[in-house]
Scaffold this motif. Structure first.
Motif, short mmCIF file in Angstrom:
data_model
loop_
_atom_site.label_atom_id
_atom_site.label_comp_id
_atom_site.label_asym_id
_atom_site.label_seq_id
_atom_site.Cartn_x
_atom_site.Cartn_y
_atom_site.Cartn_z
N PHE A 157 -19.26 -2.86 31.28
CA PHE A 157 -17.81 -2.90 31.06
C PHE A 157 -17.46 -4.10 30.18
CE2 PHE A 157 -17.54 -0.98 35.53
CZ PHE A 157 -17.51 0.30 35.04
N GLY A 158 -17.88 -5.27 30.61
CA GLY A 158 -17.62 -6.49 29.85
C GLY A 158 -18.55 -6.55 28.65
N LYS A 159 -18.00 -6.86 27.52
CA LYS A 159 -18.81 -6.90 26.30
C LYS A 159 -19.21 -8.31 25.91
CE LYS A 159 -18.55 -2.46 25.90
NZ LYS A 159 -17.91 -2.09 27.13
N TRP A 160 -18.64 -9.34 26.56
CA TRP A 160 -18.97 -10.70 26.19
C TRP A 160 -20.36 -11.05 26.69
CZ3 TRP A 160 -16.40 -13.49 22.78
CH2 TRP A 160 -16.87 -14.79 22.53
N GLY A 161 -21.14 -11.63 25.83
CA GLY A 161 -22.49 -12.04 26.19
C GLY A 161 -23.17 -12.60 24.96
N PRO A 162 -24.48 -12.76 25.03
CA PRO A 162 -25.20 -13.38 23.91
C PRO A 162 -25.05 -12.62 22.59
CG PRO A 162 -26.73 -12.65 25.64
CD PRO A 162 -25.36 -12.44 26.15
N GLU A 163 -24.89 -11.30 22.67
CA GLU A 163 -24.75 -10.52 21.44
C GLU A 163 -23.47 -10.89 20.68
OE1 GLU A 163 -26.91 -8.12 24.58
OE2 GLU A 163 -25.02 -9.18 24.51
N ILE A 164 -22.36 -11.01 21.40
CA ILE A 164 -21.10 -11.38 20.74
C ILE A 164 -21.11 -12.86 20.37
CG2 ILE A 164 -18.62 -11.72 21.09
CD1 ILE A 164 -18.44 -9.05 22.36
N GLU A 165 -21.62 -13.71 21.24
CA GLU A 165 -21.69 -15.14 20.91
C GLU A 165 -22.53 -15.38 19.66
OE1 GLU A 165 -20.67 -18.08 24.59
OE2 GLU A 165 -22.77 -17.80 24.07
N ALA A 166 -23.57 -14.59 19.47
CA ALA A 166 -24.40 -14.74 18.27
C ALA A 166 -23.60 -14.47 17.00
CB ALA A 166 -25.62 -13.82 18.35
N VAL A 167 -22.64 -13.58 17.09
CA VAL A 167 -21.81 -13.23 15.93
C VAL A 167 -20.63 -14.20 15.79
CG1 VAL A 167 -20.32 -11.46 14.91
CG2 VAL A 167 -22.46 -10.79 16.02
N GLY A 212 -8.16 -3.14 22.43
CA GLY A 212 -8.96 -1.97 22.79
C GLY A 212 -8.61 -1.36 24.12
N VAL A 213 -9.60 -0.72 24.70
CA VAL A 213 -9.42 0.11 25.87
C VAL A 213 -10.60 -0.08 26.82
CG1 VAL A 213 -10.52 2.14 24.79
CG2 VAL A 213 -8.75 2.48 26.50
N SER A 214 -10.42 0.00 27.96
CA SER A 214 -9.23 0.10 28.76
C SER A 214 -8.86 -1.30 29.24
CB SER A 214 -9.51 1.05 29.93
OG SER A 214 -8.59 0.95 30.95
N THR A 215 -7.60 -1.61 29.15
CA THR A 215 -7.12 -2.93 29.54
C THR A 215 -7.61 -3.29 30.93
OG1 THR A 215 -5.09 -2.32 28.39
CG2 THR A 215 -5.08 -4.41 29.58
N ASP A 216 -7.57 -2.32 31.84
CA ASP A 216 -7.88 -2.56 33.24
C ASP A 216 -9.35 -2.38 33.59
OD1 ASP A 216 -6.56 0.00 32.48
OD2 ASP A 216 -7.21 0.69 34.44
N CYS A 217 -10.20 -2.30 32.59
CA CYS A 217 -11.64 -2.23 32.86
C CYS A 217 -12.40 -3.09 31.84
CB CYS A 217 -12.13 -0.79 32.85
SG CYS A 217 -13.86 -0.64 33.33
N CYS A 218 -12.66 -2.55 30.69
CA CYS A 218 -13.51 -3.24 29.72
C CYS A 218 -12.84 -4.45 29.07
CB CYS A 218 -14.01 -2.25 28.67
SG CYS A 218 -15.05 -0.97 29.41
N VAL A 219 -11.53 -4.39 28.83
CA VAL A 219 -10.85 -5.53 28.22
C VAL A 219 -10.82 -6.71 29.19
CG1 VAL A 219 -8.69 -6.39 27.23
CG2 VAL A 219 -9.49 -4.09 26.64
N ILE A 220 -10.39 -6.47 30.42
CA ILE A 220 -10.32 -7.58 31.38
C ILE A 220 -11.71 -8.12 31.69
CG2 ILE A 220 -10.29 -6.12 33.47
CD1 ILE A 220 -8.32 -8.16 34.69
N SER A 221 -12.71 -7.25 31.80
CA SER A 221 -14.07 -7.71 32.05
C SER A 221 -14.58 -8.59 30.91
CB SER A 221 -15.01 -6.52 32.24
OG SER A 221 -14.65 -5.77 33.38
#
Length: 177
Positions: free
Chosen positions: A94-104, A115-124
């Motif tokens: 759900f959460g996309k933040w991690g080493p892959e995004i930090e590397a970019v 994006g979507v969904s505010t109440d799942c992937c965005v908040i995570s």
């Protein structure tokens, strides 16, 4: 700027996970992406998590989403296909933040989330990014929740994390660029 999961599975009114607000948020996402130019990253949720973990129970509860990664459900919506020249970041979380995004984006980055969904992937994503030291702005009107109530609840929770997380809107973000 990170555009979280602008995929058919979250956009289609025929999908059990489709947000009724996705079509309303997409023009704002596009306007923001145009402003950020080459500094846009698009993510996709992919059903590739290990089924021996709690994800096994999750997919048992949502069998319609337990499809091969190449299924059309997981494709970007046409309006999102050209948002970024970068490869799409595909993750089974759900959460996309991690080493892959930090590397970019870099450690301690200033990032706008849409994006979507505010109440799942965005908040995570927002909470993990704040924990990692990023400065997060949520363009709330460029996010789509599963329901209006769930969107509002997620925005309220993220609003409890200042100054690491700032709640804003697309017009304000565009005005400050």
């Amino acid at each position: 700027m990170v555009v979280i999961d602008p995929q058919a599975i979250f956009a289609s009114p025929d999908s059990a996970w489709g947000s009724p607000f996705f079509a309303e948020a997409m023009p704002r996402i596009r306007a923001l992406a145009a402003s950020f130019g080459e500094r846009v990253l698009v993510t996709r949720w992919m059903p590739t998590a290990d089924r021996s973990t709690s994800w096994g129970d999750y997919f048992a509860a949502w069998p319609f989403a337990d499809q091969p990664p190449g299924d059309a459900l997981f494709a970007l919506v046409p309006e999102a296909a050209d948002l970024s020249a970068r490869p799409t970041l595909d993750l089974p979380t759900f959460g996309k933040w991690g080493p892959e995004i930090e590397a970019v984006l870099g450690r301690g980055a200033h990032v706008v989330l849409t994006g979507v969904s505010t109440d799942c992937c965005v908040i995570s994503t927002a909470l993990a990014a704040a924990d990692a030291g990023a400065h997060v702005t949520i363009a709330a009107d460029a996010c789509a929740g599963s329901t209006a109530e769930n969107h509002a609840a997620a925005v309220q929770v993220m609003g409890l994390y200042p100054p690491q997380i700032t709640i804003s809107d697309s017009a304000t973000v565009l005005a400050t660029r």
